[in-house]
Design an enzyme around this catalytic site. Structure first.
Site, PDB file in Angstrom:
ATOM      1  N   THR A  93       0.870  -1.178   0.000  1.00  0.00           N
ATOM      2  CA  THR A  93       0.000   0.000   0.000  1.00  0.00           C
ATOM      3  C   THR A  93       0.904   1.224   0.000  1.00  0.00           C
ATOM      4  O   THR A  93       1.639   1.455   0.960  1.00  0.00           O
ATOM      5  CB  THR A  93      -0.881   0.034   1.265  1.00  0.00           C
ATOM      6  OG1 THR A  93      -1.655  -1.158   1.314  1.00  0.00           O
ATOM      7  CG2 THR A  93      -1.803   1.246   1.243  1.00  0.00           C
ATOM      8  N   LYS A 168      -7.827   1.617  -3.122  1.00  0.00           N
ATOM      9  CA  LYS A 168      -7.520   1.171  -1.751  1.00  0.00           C
ATOM     10  C   LYS A 168      -7.668   2.333  -0.753  1.00  0.00           C
ATOM     11  O   LYS A 168      -8.292   2.192   0.289  1.00  0.00           O
ATOM     12  CB  LYS A 168      -6.091   0.604  -1.737  1.00  0.00           C
ATOM     13  CG  LYS A 168      -5.440   0.482  -0.391  1.00  0.00           C
ATOM     14  CD  LYS A 168      -5.608  -0.876   0.223  1.00  0.00           C
ATOM     15  CE  LYS A 168      -5.072  -0.879   1.649  1.00  0.00           C
ATOM     16  NZ  LYS A 168      -5.317  -2.093   2.357  1.00  0.00           N
TER      17      LYS A 168
HETATM   18  P1  NAD Z   1       5.957  -5.689   7.325  1.00  0.00           P
HETATM   19  O1  NAD Z   1       6.704  -4.522   7.899  1.00  0.00           O
HETATM   20  O2  NAD Z   1       5.652  -6.850   8.205  1.00  0.00           O
HETATM   21  O3  NAD Z   1       6.739  -6.244   6.022  1.00  0.00           O
HETATM   22  C1  NAD Z   1       7.466  -5.447   5.145  1.00  0.00           C
HETATM   23  C2  NAD Z   1       8.760  -6.187   4.861  1.00  0.00           C
HETATM   24  O4  NAD Z   1       9.504  -5.489   3.852  1.00  0.00           O
HETATM   25  C3  NAD Z   1       9.674  -6.296   6.083  1.00  0.00           C
HETATM   26  O5  NAD Z   1       9.911  -7.658   6.373  1.00  0.00           O
HETATM   27  C4  NAD Z   1      10.951  -5.561   5.654  1.00  0.00           C
HETATM   28  O6  NAD Z   1      12.123  -6.141   6.163  1.00  0.00           O
HETATM   29  C5  NAD Z   1      10.869  -5.698   4.141  1.00  0.00           C
HETATM   30  N1  NAD Z   1      11.683  -4.715   3.416  1.00  0.00           N
HETATM   31  C6  NAD Z   1      11.750  -3.377   3.568  1.00  0.00           C
HETATM   32  N2  NAD Z   1      12.604  -2.849   2.675  1.00  0.00           N
HETATM   33  C7  NAD Z   1      13.102  -3.874   1.945  1.00  0.00           C
HETATM   34  C8  NAD Z   1      14.025  -3.980   0.876  1.00  0.00           C
HETATM   35  N3  NAD Z   1      14.644  -2.900   0.378  1.00  0.00           N
HETATM   36  N4  NAD Z   1      14.293  -5.201   0.365  1.00  0.00           N
HETATM   37  C9  NAD Z   1      13.682  -6.307   0.861  1.00  0.00           C
HETATM   38  N5  NAD Z   1      12.788  -6.270   1.888  1.00  0.00           N
HETATM   39  C10 NAD Z   1      12.518  -5.077   2.414  1.00  0.00           C
HETATM   40  O7  NAD Z   1       4.615  -5.077   6.705  1.00  0.00           O
HETATM   41  P2  NAD Z   1       3.290  -5.897   6.271  1.00  0.00           P
HETATM   42  O8  NAD Z   1       2.317  -5.867   7.382  1.00  0.00           O
HETATM   43  O9  NAD Z   1       3.697  -7.174   5.657  1.00  0.00           O
HETATM   44  O10 NAD Z   1       2.729  -4.900   5.148  1.00  0.00           O
HETATM   45  C11 NAD Z   1       3.304  -4.828   3.848  1.00  0.00           C
HETATM   46  C12 NAD Z   1       2.473  -3.874   3.011  1.00  0.00           C
HETATM   47  O11 NAD Z   1       1.124  -4.355   2.973  1.00  0.00           O
HETATM   48  C13 NAD Z   1       2.401  -2.458   3.574  1.00  0.00           C
HETATM   49  O12 NAD Z   1       2.446  -1.566   2.505  1.00  0.00           O
HETATM   50  C14 NAD Z   1       1.062  -2.432   4.297  1.00  0.00           C
HETATM   51  O13 NAD Z   1       0.502  -1.129   4.371  1.00  0.00           O
HETATM   52  C15 NAD Z   1       0.236  -3.331   3.402  1.00  0.00           C
HETATM   53  N6  NAD Z   1      -0.897  -3.985   4.069  1.00  0.00           N
HETATM   54  C16 NAD Z   1      -0.752  -4.557   5.297  1.00  0.00           C
HETATM   55  C17 NAD Z   1      -1.841  -5.166   5.898  1.00  0.00           C
HETATM   56  C18 NAD Z   1      -1.719  -5.814   7.261  1.00  0.00           C
HETATM   57  O14 NAD Z   1      -2.751  -6.155   7.854  1.00  0.00           O
HETATM   58  N7  NAD Z   1      -0.511  -6.029   7.767  1.00  0.00           N
HETATM   59  C19 NAD Z   1      -3.085  -5.195   5.245  1.00  0.00           C
HETATM   60  C20 NAD Z   1      -3.197  -4.635   3.974  1.00  0.00           C
HETATM   61  C21 NAD Z   1      -2.085  -4.035   3.394  1.00  0.00           C
END
Ligand code: NAD
Length: 295
Positions: A93, A168
């Site tokens: 997102t 979204k």
């Molecule tokens: P999260 O922080 O658990 O996961 C993100 C991952 O990206 C982390 O593990 C981090 O280490 C990795 N990362 C960051 N920079 C990186 C790079 N340069 N190379 C490789 N890996 C890298 O977050 P999440 O909860 O998994 O959410 C991910 C996305 O999904 C976000 O944009 C969030 O807004 C969206 N989202 C989350 C939810 C939810 O309920 N968690 C629901 C809908 C949408």
């Protein structure tokens, strides 16, 4: 066989990638956090030691990263080395402007791309029932659909590049506003001596009905599965709601849309987060509203 590179294996990315593996696809993963790579390996992913290495033999690159800056940085790193015509699917997102910029970067290098943010949370990621909101060309969408399918309950093609992100944040702006409205109504009902169940029975079947009342009721009792019955454990954390409301405000500002209720919702969720409640389910805002009442 289709080779998929999956970059960003956090709370969402890991269970999503696991569903691709379960569907018989070959997935190579990369994340900056070693612990997440361990989980990915246990889930059957091949592990790369950089984003660049992950995309080397990929037909499809999926990103699931925290914010626009991370997506643009990964695209900047890997686009040069990806094979021509690789399909880039960004499920993070992120802000609409960065999403459109990412599409531009991919197109410059001869790649296809879609933005495909999701709703459904970690539960939906694990169950493979996420709703995907996709933006991009018909050609890119057609190729992306079968890749998204093992992770999806529903896939909606919303329009050109950036349209998925636009859908979204518009949807989540409605959700943030309507949850505050539901919370205010239950708090007012309490003051007026009306029971939670009575308000629920009326509002859930008349013109006040909405997802925030019917499915995710912010008081314990009427909807047993809502986080209110589980001490407001997420669900959907207030910090993520604030993120989405801020993205909506950024988009309103850059597009000139007037969204006064969206702005108020963003302010209230900012206060809720500042009070240390970012990890609480976003429906817990009702307790914050109660705490603001005049003595
Ligand atoms: P999260 O922080 O658990 O996961 C993100 C991952 O990206 C982390 O593990 C981090 O280490 C990795 N990362 C960051 N920079 C990186 C790079 N340069 N190379 C490789 N890996 C890298 O977050 P999440 O909860 O998994 O959410 C991910 C996305 O999904 C976000 O944009 C969030 O807004 C969206 N989202 C989350 C939810 C939810 O309920 N968690 C629901 C809908 C949408």
């Amino acid at each position: 066989m289709t080779n998929i590179a999956f970059i960003g294996l956090g709370n969402m990315g890991n269970p999503m990638a696991a569903n691709l593996v379960r569907a018989g696809l070959h997935v190579t993963g990369f994340d900056l956090v070693a612990e997440n790579l361990k989980t990915a390996s246990a889930n059957g992913l091949a592990i790369a030691d950089s984003a660049l290495a992950a995309v080397e033999d990929a037909d499809v690159v999926i990103t699931m990263l925290p914010a626009g800056q991370h997506v643009l940085s990964v695209y900047g790193e890997v686009l040069e080395k990806a094979r021509a015509q690789t399909l880039f699917i960004d499920c993070s997102t992120i802000d609409v402007d960065s999403a459109r910029f990412a599409h531009g970067l991919a197109a410059e290098k001869g790649m296809l791309s879609i933005d495909a943010p999701v709703s459904g949370g970690v539960g939906g990621a694990e169950a493979g029932t996420l709703t995907f909101m996709a933006g991009g060309s018909d050609e890119a969408f057609k190729l992306a659909e079968p890749i998204l399918d093992p992770m999806a309950g529903r896939i909606v093609h919303c329009g050109d590049g950036g349209a998925g992100q636009a859908a979204k944040i518009c949807n989540n702006m409605i959700l943030g506003i309507s949850m505050i409205a539901a919370g205010e109504a239950f708090v007012l009902a309490e003051k007026l001596g009306l029971s939670h169940q009575a308000l629920f029975d009326v509002a859930s079947t008349s013109s006040g009905q909405c997802w925030s009342i019917n499915t995710y009721c912010p008081v314990p009792g009427p909807v047993p599965t809502s986080p209110a019955n589980n001490d407001y454990r997420p669900g959907f954390a207030a910090a993520l709601m604030l993120k989405d409301l801020k993205l909506a405000q950024d988009a309103a500002q850059s597009s000139g849309a007037v969204t006064p209720l969206g702005a108020s919702a963003a302010q209230l969720y900012a206060l809720f987060n500042a009070a240390g409640e970012g990890g609480t389910d976003f429906s817990g805002i009702i307790n914050f509203l109660r705490g603001q009442e005049k003595k």
